[in-house]
Design an enzyme around this catalytic site. Sequence first.
Site, PDB file in Angstrom:
ATOM      1  N   SER A 167       0.974  -1.033  -0.072  1.00 28.74           N
ATOM      2  CA  SER A 167      -0.037   0.100   0.006  1.00 28.74           C
ATOM      3  C   SER A 167       0.753   1.361   0.003  1.00 28.74           C
ATOM      4  O   SER A 167       1.905   1.082  -0.677  1.00 28.74           O
ATOM      5  CB  SER A 167      -1.174   0.076   1.139  1.00 28.74           C
ATOM      6  OG  SER A 167      -1.663   1.093   1.355  1.00 28.74           O
ATOM      7  N   TYR A 199      -5.486   8.192  -6.268  1.00 29.16           N
ATOM      8  CA  TYR A 199      -4.392   7.287  -5.805  1.00 29.16           C
ATOM      9  C   TYR A 199      -4.460   6.938  -4.269  1.00 29.16           C
ATOM     10  O   TYR A 199      -4.524   5.769  -3.696  1.00 29.16           O
ATOM     11  CB  TYR A 199      -2.992   7.987  -6.195  1.00 29.16           C
ATOM     12  CG  TYR A 199      -1.927   7.337  -5.766  1.00 29.16           C
ATOM     13  CD1 TYR A 199      -1.484   6.056  -6.194  1.00 29.16           C
ATOM     14  CD2 TYR A 199      -0.714   7.932  -4.728  1.00 29.16           C
ATOM     15  CE1 TYR A 199      -0.495   5.382  -5.675  1.00 29.16           C
ATOM     16  CE2 TYR A 199       0.301   7.206  -4.229  1.00 29.16           C
ATOM     17  CZ  TYR A 199       0.638   5.847  -4.729  1.00 29.16           C
ATOM     18  OH  TYR A 199       1.486   4.914  -4.467  1.00 29.16           O
ATOM     19  N   LYS A 203      -4.983   3.059  -2.698  1.00 24.98           N
ATOM     20  CA  LYS A 203      -4.136   2.767  -1.356  1.00 24.98           C
ATOM     21  C   LYS A 203      -4.858   2.528  -0.215  1.00 24.98           C
ATOM     22  O   LYS A 203      -4.658   1.447   0.410  1.00 24.98           O
ATOM     23  CB  LYS A 203      -2.950   3.355  -1.100  1.00 24.98           C
ATOM     24  CG  LYS A 203      -2.024   3.556  -2.554  1.00 24.98           C
ATOM     25  CD  LYS A 203      -1.399   2.284  -2.771  1.00 24.98           C
ATOM     26  CE  LYS A 203      -0.567   2.115  -3.912  1.00 24.98           C
ATOM     27  NZ  LYS A 203       0.250   0.857  -4.014  1.00 24.98           N
TER      28      LYS A 203
END
Length: 318
Positions: A167, A199, A203
């Site tokens: 991550s 983004y 994650k």
Amino acid sequence: MASVGTILSQLFPPKPRWSVDNIPDLTGKVAIVTGGNVGIGKATCKHLLLKGCTVWLAARSKAKAEEAIAELKQETGQEALFLALDLNDLRAIKESAENFKNQSTALHILICNAGVMVPPIEQLTSQGYDLQFGVNALGHFLLIQHLLPSLKTTSSSVSETRIVWVSSSVQYYFRGPPVNYDNLTDTPSRKRLGTQQLYCQSKFITVMLGYHLAKVLAEDQSSNVICIVLDPGNIKTDLQRYHSPSLLRSIMNSVILYPVSKGVLSQLYAATDPAAAQYNGKYLRPWARLGEPHFKTKDEAEQQKMWDYCMGSIREYE
């Protein structure tokens, strides 16, 4: 949002207490590293090869992969194997997994390292998902589902097999919890959210899925597969290729970005160290330290909702 202390500890980690010298002998072990042709992935392949591991370097570009394999052979004396993998296309992921299983009966380590960061907003996956969600989260999710049988079978002859899912600290900065599912496909709200937050979202979702996967694995008494999610740190790699250059960014990068030699530590520790076998469902931060993700990634109802969404999205590609 994380506490100031958590953010500072991530931006400026203490000196590592673990190094690649601590990696045990891996002779007889088989690993897949996605995105293994560049950056942290390539360095991860290098250190696995140096310890005798059979390494499948998974990448989209055959030419770039073969170049990386040749360079790794020069550096290690060992030759990685190429596995064609396009995380942008769910159909291609299924084919990739089948190709691997046709050539290898064992899989000890799966490192989901590949990723894309702030590409142009117009870019989508082949199935029409946001590219960052599709590659960073959904694509790896499908790959894991296809390779779980191999990991489970292999775990019967060793202490455990491992999934390491990469991550990022940006999950702390995701403004959306809970996830707005309209932002996972090509919608006006997705475009309003913008590439930076997309983004962060990808994650954040990676952590959610990794935590839920660990719980599913823990409940399976027939095998011993573990899943560890981690933040490799702020590392200077090709992942930043879509960032526009600027003086301010260059100054910031010189202060908070670390070399790849640091970036490999957490995932190599998670993948190989005997002590990490107890870390199913744990989160590692730089450098190979236990940490805590965004507290909302631990909402089990939201984890289940995202898991069900992803399972529905991959159904025809299983």
